[in-house]
Design a protein around this motif. Structure first.
Motif, PDB file in Angstrom:
ATOM      1  N   ASN A   1      47.634  42.759 -46.047  1.00 54.15           N
ATOM      2  CA  ASN A   1      46.968  41.472 -45.877  1.00 54.15           C
ATOM      3  C   ASN A   1      46.138  41.522 -44.598  1.00 54.15           C
ATOM      4  N   HIS A   2      44.824  41.695 -44.723  1.00 61.73           N
ATOM      5  CA  HIS A   2      43.953  41.842 -43.573  1.00 61.73           C
ATOM      6  C   HIS A   2      43.345  40.495 -43.193  1.00 61.73           C
ATOM      7  N   LEU A   3      43.489  40.106 -41.935  1.00 61.35           N
ATOM      8  CA  LEU A   3      42.862  38.897 -41.424  1.00 61.35           C
ATOM      9  C   LEU A   3      41.842  39.305 -40.369  1.00 61.35           C
ATOM     10  N   GLY A   4      40.578  38.928 -40.572  1.00 65.70           N
ATOM     11  CA  GLY A   4      39.513  39.407 -39.695  1.00 65.70           C
ATOM     12  C   GLY A   4      39.094  38.402 -38.638  1.00 65.70           C
ATOM     13  N   PHE A   5      38.732  38.923 -37.472  1.00 63.35           N
ATOM     14  CA  PHE A   5      38.250  38.113 -36.347  1.00 63.35           C
ATOM     15  C   PHE A   5      37.082  38.842 -35.712  1.00 63.35           C
ATOM     16  N   ASP A   6      36.083  38.090 -35.244  1.00 62.67           N
ATOM     17  CA  ASP A   6      34.935  38.728 -34.602  1.00 62.67           C
ATOM     18  C   ASP A   6      35.038  38.743 -33.083  1.00 62.67           C
ATOM     19  N   ASN A   7      36.186  38.323 -32.563  1.00 69.02           N
ATOM     20  CA  ASN A   7      36.393  38.281 -31.117  1.00 69.02           C
ATOM     21  C   ASN A   7      37.845  38.671 -30.844  1.00 69.02           C
ATOM     22  N   TYR A   8      38.048  39.634 -29.931  1.00 69.07           N
ATOM     23  CA  TYR A   8      39.406  40.131 -29.690  1.00 69.07           C
ATOM     24  C   TYR A   8      40.291  39.100 -29.004  1.00 69.07           C
ATOM     25  N   VAL A   9      39.713  38.218 -28.199  1.00 65.28           N
ATOM     26  CA  VAL A   9      40.508  37.153 -27.586  1.00 65.28           C
ATOM     27  C   VAL A   9      41.084  36.255 -28.672  1.00 65.28           C
ATOM     28  N   TYR A  10      40.252  35.877 -29.644  1.00 67.42           N
ATOM     29  CA  TYR A  10      40.731  35.040 -30.744  1.00 67.42           C
ATOM     30  C   TYR A  10      41.794  35.771 -31.555  1.00 67.42           C
ATOM     31  N   LEU A  11      41.600  37.067 -31.747  1.00 63.42           N
ATOM     32  CA  LEU A  11      42.578  37.859 -32.496  1.00 63.42           C
ATOM     33  C   LEU A  11      43.938  37.836 -31.799  1.00 63.42           C
ATOM     34  N   LEU A  12      43.948  38.036 -30.483  1.00 65.89           N
ATOM     35  CA  LEU A  12      45.210  38.014 -29.743  1.00 65.89           C
ATOM     36  C   LEU A  12      45.843  36.631 -29.772  1.00 65.89           C
ATOM     37  N   GLU A  13      45.016  35.594 -29.703  1.00 65.86           N
ATOM     38  CA  GLU A  13      45.566  34.242 -29.770  1.00 65.86           C
ATOM     39  C   GLU A  13      46.196  33.982 -31.137  1.00 65.86           C
ATOM     40  N   ALA A  14      45.569  34.500 -32.186  1.00 70.56           N
ATOM     41  CA  ALA A  14      46.143  34.350 -33.520  1.00 70.56           C
ATOM     42  C   ALA A  14      47.476  35.096 -33.611  1.00 70.56           C
ATOM     43  N   ALA A  15      47.527  36.289 -33.024  1.00 69.42           N
ATOM     44  CA  ALA A  15      48.784  37.044 -33.012  1.00 69.42           C
ATOM     45  C   ALA A  15      49.856  36.276 -32.235  1.00 69.42           C
ATOM     46  N   ALA A  16      49.481  35.726 -31.082  1.00 63.86           N
ATOM     47  CA  ALA A  16      50.441  34.968 -30.275  1.00 63.86           C
ATOM     48  C   ALA A  16      50.912  33.712 -31.009  1.00 63.86           C
ATOM     49  N   GLY A  17      50.093  33.225 -31.945  1.00 64.96           N
ATOM     50  CA  GLY A  17      50.475  32.072 -32.737  1.00 64.96           C
ATOM     51  C   GLY A  17      51.287  32.417 -33.967  1.00 64.96           C
ATOM     52  N   GLY A  18      51.638  33.707 -34.111  1.00 61.77           N
ATOM     53  CA  GLY A  18      52.491  34.112 -35.221  1.00 61.77           C
ATOM     54  C   GLY A  18      51.771  34.434 -36.506  1.00 61.77           C
ATOM     55  N   ARG A  19      50.449  34.678 -36.433  1.00 62.69           N
ATOM     56  CA  ARG A  19      49.672  34.908 -37.647  1.00 62.69           C
ATOM     57  C   ARG A  19      49.823  36.317 -38.205  1.00 62.69           C
ATOM     58  N   GLY A  20      50.295  37.281 -37.401  1.00 57.91           N
ATOM     59  CA  GLY A  20      50.452  38.633 -37.910  1.00 57.91           C
ATOM     60  C   GLY A  20      50.524  39.667 -36.808  1.00 57.91           C
ATOM     61  N   LEU A  21      50.403  40.940 -37.219  1.00 55.34           N
ATOM     62  CA  LEU A  21      50.418  42.066 -36.292  1.00 55.34           C
ATOM     63  C   LEU A  21      49.019  42.340 -35.770  1.00 55.34           C
ATOM     64  N   ALA A  22      48.925  42.706 -34.513  1.00 54.96           N
ATOM     65  CA  ALA A  22      47.646  43.075 -33.905  1.00 54.96           C
ATOM     66  C   ALA A  22      47.812  44.400 -33.187  1.00 54.96           C
ATOM     67  N   LEU A  23      46.712  45.121 -33.040  1.00 50.82           N
ATOM     68  CA  LEU A  23      46.713  46.292 -32.169  1.00 50.82           C
ATOM     69  C   LEU A  23      46.444  45.811 -30.747  1.00 50.82           C
ATOM     70  N   GLY A  24      47.335  46.170 -29.825  1.00 51.62           N
ATOM     71  CA  GLY A  24      47.198  45.760 -28.434  1.00 51.62           C
ATOM     72  C   GLY A  24      46.739  46.915 -27.573  1.00 51.62           C
ATOM     73  N   TRP A  25      45.664  46.700 -26.820  1.00 49.15           N
ATOM     74  CA  TRP A  25      45.125  47.737 -25.946  1.00 49.15           C
ATOM     75  C   TRP A  25      45.774  47.658 -24.560  1.00 49.15           C
ATOM     76  N   ARG A  26      46.293  48.799 -24.098  1.00 53.35           N
ATOM     77  CA  ARG A  26      46.789  48.857 -22.722  1.00 53.35           C
ATOM     78  C   ARG A  26      45.613  48.586 -21.781  1.00 53.35           C
TER      79      ARG A  26
END
Length: 303
Positions: A226-251
């Protein structure tokens, strides 16, 4: 025609909300804004009353954004970032008395802002940050810019560039998501086909993808994911923090999320790729002392 007056909540309430959401604690927001925790609580309670909805879920001393809170936070964070960038851009310092850095919104928000005070102290002069999109801005052609952050090799000599961070990624998710999907996460990535995976939809400029991560683990990305797309990495991380799914996190970009507990790592091993984020001096900056000092700072503090 008479213009309608804009309606927005009070700026004090929005600042309190943004800090509490980003830090995950009202007490940390109070420390950051040099006020009391009760004042933060009053601001947010007033904001919730004004909007007619709750923005946080309070759990065990932490404050997690709910769906409405996530939506507001994304807009407020982007708005504050835009205001800050504009204020820096129109500051009164002449171009030869300041350092102008060009980067994406994501790098500004996640990499530069946590380091801005130290970088400013190193520079000893004002720093302006100009945000741009990789697809429609030729930063090297802009005569105002001293330094640009890029995932691509821009052909600069080694002495005129520095590695901000070497690319290393690890799956991350919200603690609530980790708990809800504990069994699947424990079985390993080969069984993650049923789990939502958050990914960037913007043009790839060299950063790792889920396909790269699975390949590094000796696997193909599970069919039917189940792929959920975002055009901004900040929004992607916020979605992950909101429980929307798994994200790749950059060190180098996710530390504030991990430190506040808004995200947790899945596993304990970063996968490294030979794709660094580079800070590159433009031709204008190569003989400027302020630019060389900041480049040295970035090189010495490479993640």
């Amino acid at each position: 025609m008479k213009l309608r007056k804009r309606w927005i909540p009070s700026t004090s309430a929005l600042l309190a909300f943004e800090s509490a959401a980003r830090n995950g604690h009202f007490s940390r927001a109070a420390e950051e804004l040099n006020t009391s925790q009760s004042a933060i609580s009053r601001h947010i309670a007033g904001l919730e009353d004004q909007l007619g909805t709750k923005l946080f879920e309070r759990k065990g001393g932490k404050s997690a954004l709910n769906g409405a809170g996530e939506r507001l936070f994304r807009s407020v964070a982007l708005g504050l970032e835009t205001i800050q960038a504009a204020a820096l851009e129109i500051s009164n310092a002449p171009d030869d008395e300041q350092l102008v850095i060009a980067c994406t919104h994501e790098i500004s928000h996640l990499y530069l802002m946590p380091r801005f005070d130290a970088l400013q102290k190193t520079a000893g002069q004002p720093i302006r940050i100009m945000t741009f999109d990789y697809d429609n801005f030729d930063v090297l052609a802009d005569p105002r810019i001293d330094m640009v952050f890029s995932y691509q090799d821009l052909g600069a000599p080694p002495e005129h560039q520095a590695v901000a961070f070497s690319e290393a990624v690890i799956p991350v998710c919200a603690p609530s998501f980790a708990e809800a999907h504990k069994a699947a996460l424990h079985r390993g990535p080969g069984t993650w086909g049923s789990l939502p995976q958050l990914e960037l939809t913007k043009s790839n400029r060299g950063w790792a993808t889920w396909e790269d991560w699975f390949a590094a683990k000796g696997l193909s990305r599970p069919a039917g994911a189940n792929h959920l797309g975002f055009d901004n990495y900040v929004y992607l991380l916020e979605a992950a923090a909101g429980g929307r799914g798994l994200a790749l996190g950059w060190r180098g970009l996710i530390e504030s999320y991990l430190d506040t507990g808004r995200l947790v790592a899945v596993g304990d091993q970063f996968i490294e790729f030979n794709r660094p984020l580079l800070a590159v001096l433009t031709e204008r900056a190569q003989d400027r002392s302020i630019a060389r000092k900041c480049l040295t700072f970035i090189r010495e503090n490479s993640v």
